[in-house]
Design a protein around this motif. Structure first.
Motif, short mmCIF file in Angstrom:
data_model
loop_
_atom_site.label_atom_id
_atom_site.label_comp_id
_atom_site.label_asym_id
_atom_site.label_seq_id
_atom_site.Cartn_x
_atom_site.Cartn_y
_atom_site.Cartn_z
N LYS A 1 -48.29 -25.61 30.48
CA LYS A 1 -49.22 -25.68 29.35
C LYS A 1 -49.57 -24.28 28.88
O LYS A 1 -49.88 -23.42 29.67
N PRO B 1 -54.36 -22.11 24.05
CA PRO B 1 -54.43 -21.55 22.70
C PRO B 1 -54.99 -20.14 22.74
O PRO B 1 -55.91 -19.85 23.50
N THR C 1 -59.09 -27.54 9.06
CA THR C 1 -58.32 -28.59 9.69
C THR C 1 -56.83 -28.26 9.65
O THR C 1 -56.13 -28.42 10.65
N ARG D 1 -55.98 -25.57 12.21
CA ARG D 1 -55.87 -26.11 13.57
C ARG D 1 -54.57 -26.87 13.74
O ARG D 1 -53.91 -26.78 14.76
N ASP D 2 -54.17 -27.63 12.70
CA ASP D 2 -52.92 -28.38 12.77
C ASP D 2 -51.73 -27.44 12.88
O ASP D 2 -50.81 -27.68 13.64
N SER E 1 -51.72 -24.35 14.11
CA SER E 1 -51.76 -23.74 15.44
C SER E 1 -51.27 -24.73 16.49
O SER E 1 -50.49 -24.38 17.38
N ALA E 2 -51.70 -25.97 16.38
CA ALA E 2 -51.26 -27.00 17.32
C ALA E 2 -49.76 -27.23 17.20
O ALA E 2 -49.07 -27.40 18.21
N GLN F 1 -47.96 -24.38 18.94
CA GLN F 1 -48.03 -24.54 20.40
C GLN F 1 -47.08 -25.64 20.87
O GLN F 1 -46.42 -25.49 21.89
N LEU F 2 -47.00 -26.72 20.11
CA LEU F 2 -46.09 -27.81 20.45
C LEU F 2 -44.63 -27.33 20.39
O LEU F 2 -43.85 -27.60 21.30
N GLN G 1 -43.91 -25.15 23.37
CA GLN G 1 -43.78 -25.95 24.58
C GLN G 1 -42.44 -26.66 24.63
O GLN G 1 -41.77 -26.70 25.67
#
Length: 145
Positions: free
Chosen positions: A4, A7, A25, A28-29, A31-32, A35-36, A39
């Motif tokens: 994992k 952030p 919003t 954040r999307d 950035s997410a 990160q996805l 990963q």
């Protein structure tokens, strides 16, 4: 292998140069999503290394290519593999990939290298062969006052 990635919020110049979506919003999307993608890249890389037993460029480049393609889509860019560039002497060279705006304007180029390559020597070799040089620009942080 699963790991994992916590952030990390950019600071200083990086925070000011970061693309800013319309609202919090969306930021954040984005950035997410990054990160996805990272990963997924790490997982795919681990699987490729485990199954192939190799860290050669030709094996691991596919995982990074997938990462670039996903990141490009999330930033309205198009990934083009084996992108042709023309040198000053009108010779044709091919970079492993390029990220382009839809108007065919390059955002950046990608050349895959493996862990054993001497990056400084590889960069010098590419420049001597006429590959494009992308000049780094210095950015001054905007004053908050």
């Amino acid at each position: 292998m699963f790991c994992k990635i916590p952030p990390v919020a950019p600071t200083g110049v990086a925070a000011q140069l970061r693309p800013r979506p319309f609202a919090g919003t969306l930021a954040r999307d984005s950035s997410a999503m990054s990160q996805l993608l990272i990963q997924q890249y790490l997982n795919q890389l681990a699987t490729l290394k485990k199954v192939s037993g190799s860290t050669r460029e030709s094996v691991v480049r596919e995982a990074f290519k997938d990462l670039l393609k996903g990141w490009a889509r999330s930033h309205d860019l198009v990934f083009v593999p084996e992108y042709e560039i023309e040198t000053k002497t009108k010779e044709r060279r091919y970079v492993d990939g390029a990220l382009l705006y839809e108007l065919r304007v390059p955002f950046g180029y990608w050349e895959a290298k493996d862990e054993k390559d001497d990056l400084e020597a590889e960069i010098e070799y590419k420049f001597k062969r006429g590959y494009t040089t992308m000049k780094m620009r210095e950015f001054e942080p905007k004053s908050s006052t």
